[in-house]
Design an enzyme around this catalytic site. Structure first.
Site, PDB file in Angstrom:
ATOM      1  CD  GLU A  87     -73.706  31.689  76.458  1.00 18.59           C
ATOM      2  OE1 GLU A  87     -74.414  32.522  75.894  1.00 18.59           O
ATOM      3  OE2 GLU A  87     -74.125  30.864  77.296  1.00 18.59           O
ATOM      4  CB  CYS A 145     -75.636  27.808  79.685  1.00 20.10           C
ATOM      5  SG  CYS A 145     -75.789  29.571  79.900  1.00 20.10           S
ATOM      6  CG  HIS A 154     -77.543  26.515  83.439  1.00 19.45           C
ATOM      7  ND1 HIS A 154     -76.285  27.077  83.562  1.00 19.45           N
ATOM      8  CD2 HIS A 154     -78.349  27.483  82.928  1.00 19.45           C
ATOM      9  CE1 HIS A 154     -76.339  28.331  83.126  1.00 19.45           C
ATOM     10  NE2 HIS A 154     -77.579  28.609  82.743  1.00 19.45           N
ATOM     11  CB  SER A 190     -80.824  30.539  76.212  1.00 17.47           C
ATOM     12  OG  SER A 190     -81.238  30.815  77.515  1.00 17.47           O
TER      13      SER A 190
HETATM   14  P1  HMG Z   1     -86.402  40.756  87.745  1.00 18.38           P
HETATM   15  O1  HMG Z   1     -87.542  40.602  86.794  1.00 18.38           O
HETATM   16  O2  HMG Z   1     -85.839  42.107  87.949  1.00 18.38           O
HETATM   17  O3  HMG Z   1     -86.740  40.165  89.164  1.00 18.38           O
HETATM   18  O4  HMG Z   1     -85.195  39.828  87.316  1.00 18.38           O
HETATM   19  P2  HMG Z   1     -88.138  39.713  89.793  1.00 18.38           P
HETATM   20  O5  HMG Z   1     -88.973  40.904  90.018  1.00 18.38           O
HETATM   21  O6  HMG Z   1     -88.716  38.546  89.006  1.00 18.38           O
HETATM   22  O7  HMG Z   1     -87.573  39.183  91.191  1.00 18.38           O
HETATM   23  C1  HMG Z   1     -86.770  38.055  91.262  1.00 18.38           C
HETATM   24  C2  HMG Z   1     -87.187  37.255  92.495  1.00 18.38           C
HETATM   25  O8  HMG Z   1     -86.860  38.035  93.645  1.00 18.38           O
HETATM   26  C3  HMG Z   1     -88.706  36.995  92.585  1.00 18.38           C
HETATM   27  O9  HMG Z   1     -88.868  35.726  93.173  1.00 18.38           O
HETATM   28  C4  HMG Z   1     -89.186  38.072  93.553  1.00 18.38           C
HETATM   29  O10 HMG Z   1     -90.363  37.722  94.239  1.00 18.38           O
HETATM   30  C5  HMG Z   1     -87.989  38.142  94.498  1.00 18.38           C
HETATM   31  P3  HMG Z   1     -89.639  34.542  92.369  1.00 18.38           P
HETATM   32  O11 HMG Z   1     -90.976  35.050  92.030  1.00 18.38           O
HETATM   33  O12 HMG Z   1     -88.803  34.295  91.117  1.00 18.38           O
HETATM   34  O13 HMG Z   1     -89.586  33.402  93.310  1.00 18.38           O
HETATM   35  N1  HMG Z   1     -87.884  39.426  95.211  1.00 18.38           N
HETATM   36  C6  HMG Z   1     -87.491  39.525  96.490  1.00 18.38           C
HETATM   37  N2  HMG Z   1     -87.186  38.598  97.405  1.00 18.38           N
HETATM   38  C7  HMG Z   1     -86.813  39.042  98.652  1.00 18.38           C
HETATM   39  N3  HMG Z   1     -86.754  40.347  98.981  1.00 18.38           N
HETATM   40  C8  HMG Z   1     -87.057  41.307  98.102  1.00 18.38           C
HETATM   41  C9  HMG Z   1     -87.456  40.918  96.787  1.00 18.38           C
HETATM   42  N4  HMG Z   1     -87.820  41.589  95.666  1.00 18.38           N
HETATM   43  C10 HMG Z   1     -88.074  40.663  94.715  1.00 18.38           C
HETATM   44  N5  HMG Z   1     -87.012  42.582  98.431  1.00 18.38           N
HETATM   45  C11 HMG Z   1     -84.738  37.825  86.032  1.00 18.38           C
HETATM   46  C12 HMG Z   1     -85.237  38.405  87.341  1.00 18.38           C
HETATM   47  C13 HMG Z   1     -84.444  36.345  86.195  1.00 18.38           C
HETATM   48  C14 HMG Z   1     -85.798  38.033  84.953  1.00 18.38           C
HETATM   49  C15 HMG Z   1     -83.444  38.582  85.623  1.00 18.38           C
HETATM   50  O14 HMG Z   1     -82.450  38.364  86.588  1.00 18.38           O
HETATM   51  C16 HMG Z   1     -82.929  38.191  84.272  1.00 18.38           C
HETATM   52  O15 HMG Z   1     -83.382  38.657  83.233  1.00 18.38           O
HETATM   53  N6  HMG Z   1     -81.884  37.312  84.243  1.00 18.38           N
HETATM   54  C17 HMG Z   1     -81.246  36.862  83.020  1.00 18.38           C
HETATM   55  C18 HMG Z   1     -81.982  35.694  82.407  1.00 18.38           C
HETATM   56  C19 HMG Z   1     -81.874  34.443  83.241  1.00 18.38           C
HETATM   57  O16 HMG Z   1     -81.014  34.280  84.077  1.00 18.38           O
HETATM   58  N7  HMG Z   1     -82.769  33.467  82.937  1.00 18.38           N
HETATM   59  C20 HMG Z   1     -82.755  32.180  83.597  1.00 18.38           C
HETATM   60  C21 HMG Z   1     -83.227  31.036  82.712  1.00 18.38           C
HETATM   61  S1  HMG Z   1     -82.431  31.031  81.116  1.00 18.38           S
HETATM   62  C22 HMG Z   1     -80.855  30.332  81.425  1.00 18.38           C
HETATM   63  O17 HMG Z   1     -80.616  29.796  82.452  1.00 18.38           O
HETATM   64  C23 HMG Z   1     -79.855  30.465  80.318  1.00 18.38           C
HETATM   65  C24 HMG Z   1     -78.779  31.510  80.531  1.00 18.38           C
HETATM   66  O18 HMG Z   1     -77.855  31.054  81.495  1.00 18.38           O
HETATM   67  C25 HMG Z   1     -78.083  31.815  79.196  1.00 18.38           C
HETATM   68  C26 HMG Z   1     -77.514  30.668  78.390  1.00 18.38           C
HETATM   69  O19 HMG Z   1     -78.041  29.587  78.262  1.00 18.38           O
HETATM   70  O20 HMG Z   1     -76.493  30.947  77.746  1.00 18.38           O
HETATM   71  C27 HMG Z   1     -79.347  32.828  81.017  1.00 18.38           C
END
Ligand code: HMG
Length: 398
Positions: free
Chosen positions: A83, A115, A237, A312
């Protein structure tokens, strides 16, 4: 499909980048508690391409050892899933075909659905082998994941290429029927043609992924697939490795099973080690999970492995594979570990420079400094054409 013919992954090899940015370095720059990265999303580091690396150089580096081991005579098709394509018309696989000196009697094509594309390529390859079991298909999944600086997605960036040789009587994993498939029209993550970085609704993307797990599993069971308990391990994934844990918990819940964290760790723990160090490699991520599992697990001979591929937008597929006797002699565990350990750590400032690097679009001659120590490099953009070359003569066919 032809009766009892066994078709699947005959060889698997991956490559990643010259540089690595640790999450420790990223956390120190942006003032985030590193625990959020290490424990919260399950990531340790992210692969960062040098200016003279891209999906083509990584793909050629991943595929070269496969061609060296098996020859190219039976490979009549190359399917390249990505992609982060480098051209809107020409398939990136043609550059790989050329760098590897493959025969002209080959069809080469590129596939895209976020992906999920790597799995589409694998399944299409399985279909081609059923049509003619004497042929082999080279499946390549390669991507560079890129979000805007300071976006929540930034910490999940990464880059890698996986090459898989698909054929009859495979030496590693037999791909089983049926597959469970799922599609939903969702804007959880996308990248318009005019953007270098992806757009994402992080929370929605996690919900969409979990919904797709449920939908693909439902179809898998309706198609007469295995019971959940028959699988020894699951390759999900992995946009970040904690996502695999969320997905597996969700699947257990959907199946009415107890959420037993020890069982979850046993069934997916080994699949996460390469992705935790490399970051999201989009199409390649689920097969890096397989590589990590095969390289580290005690003997998996005869065991069933479940695969959940998500892209996605969204498309997902659940299917099973059986690990083939003798597979351990065919693994490339040492070179896989070396691909990760050879990367050179970079400072945040250097990462930022590389992140912002873009070629001028004036059609001039723009050579790229030699940075990579990998076997292939992007030497220049010249007259709007990407010029690739082996890094040193003699390395191309090793
Ligand atoms: P965010 O919103 O900044 O993070 O980014 P958060 O506040 O949700 O924290 C993440 C986790 O860390 C949480 O745990 C927190 O509690 C924990 P959860 O509630 O998820 O279990 N946390 C801590 N743990 C320990 N010590 C600490 C601490 N602070 C917080 N101090 C987000 C997270 C995934 C939204 C961001 O990384 C993002 O936007 N990522 C990109 C999108 C993504 O990866 N999506 C996944 C599903 S879609 C997919 O897989 C397709 C993709 O690969 C693309 C494709 O298909 O081409 C993306």
């Amino acid at each position: 499909m032809s009766g009892d013919l066994s078709v699947g992954i005959h060889d698997l090899s991956f490559s990643t980048t010259q540089f690595v940015l640790t999450h420790q370095t990223l956390a120190a720059h942006n003032g985030t508690d590193v625990g959020k990265y290490h424990a919260g999303i399950g990531q340790r580091a992210m692969s960062v391409p040098a200016a003279d690396e891209d999906i083509v150089t990584m793909a050629a580096a991943a595929a070269a050892p496969i061609v060296a081991r098996h020859g190219a005579d039976r490979i009549r098709t190359i399917v390249f899933a990505t992609e982060t394509s480098v051209d809107q018309a020409k398939a990136a696989g043609i550059h790989v075909h050329s760098l590897l000196g493959m025969p002209s009697a080959t069809r080469v094509v590129e596939l895209k659905q976020a992906c999920y594309g790597g799995t589409a390529a694998l399944q299409f390859a399985v279909g081609l082998i059923h049509r003619d079991p004497s042929q082999q298909v080279l499946v390549i999944a390669a991507d560079v994941s890129k979000y805007e600086l300071d976006n929540p997605g930034e910490a999940t960036q990464g880059a890698a290429a996986v090459a898989m040789l698909v054929g009859a009587d495979p030496a590693l994993v037999r791909i089983e029927e049926p597959s469970g498939v799922f599609t939903a029209d969702i804007m959880d993550f996308w990248r318009p043609n005019y953007r270098a970085t992806a757009l994402v609704d992080g929370r929605e993307s996690i919900t969409a992924y979990l919904q797709a797990v449920q939908g693909a599993w439902k179809d898998y069971t309706e198609q007469g697939g295995r019971a959940l308990g028959e699988f020894s391990a699951f390759c999900y994934h992995q946009p970040f490795t904690k996502m695999a844990y969320k997905a597996h918990r969700h699947l257990l819940q959907v199946c009415g099973q107890e959420i037993d964290e020890e069982r979850i760790a046993r069934e997916i723990g080994l699949t996460t080690s390469y992705n935790a160090e490399i970051g999201n490699s989009y199409t390649a991520a689920v097969y890096l999970g397989l590589a990590a599992l095969l390289d580290q697990a005690d003997d998996l001979t005869g065991r069933a492995v479940g695969f959940l591929s998500y892209g996605s937008g969204s498309v997902a597929e659940f299917f099973g594979g059986t690990v083939v006797p003798g597979y351990r002699e065919r693994l490339r565990s040492e070179s896989h570990r070396a691909a990760i350990s050879r990367r050179q750590p970079i400072t945040y400032a250097r990462y930022r420079e590389l992140h912002e690097h873009a070629f001028p679009v004036d059609g001039g001659h723009h050579p790229v400094p030699t940075e990579t120590t990998g076997p292939y490099r992007l030497a220049a953009l010249s007259g709007h054409k990407r010029i690739y070359e082996p890094r040193q003569s003699g390395l191309a066919h090793r």
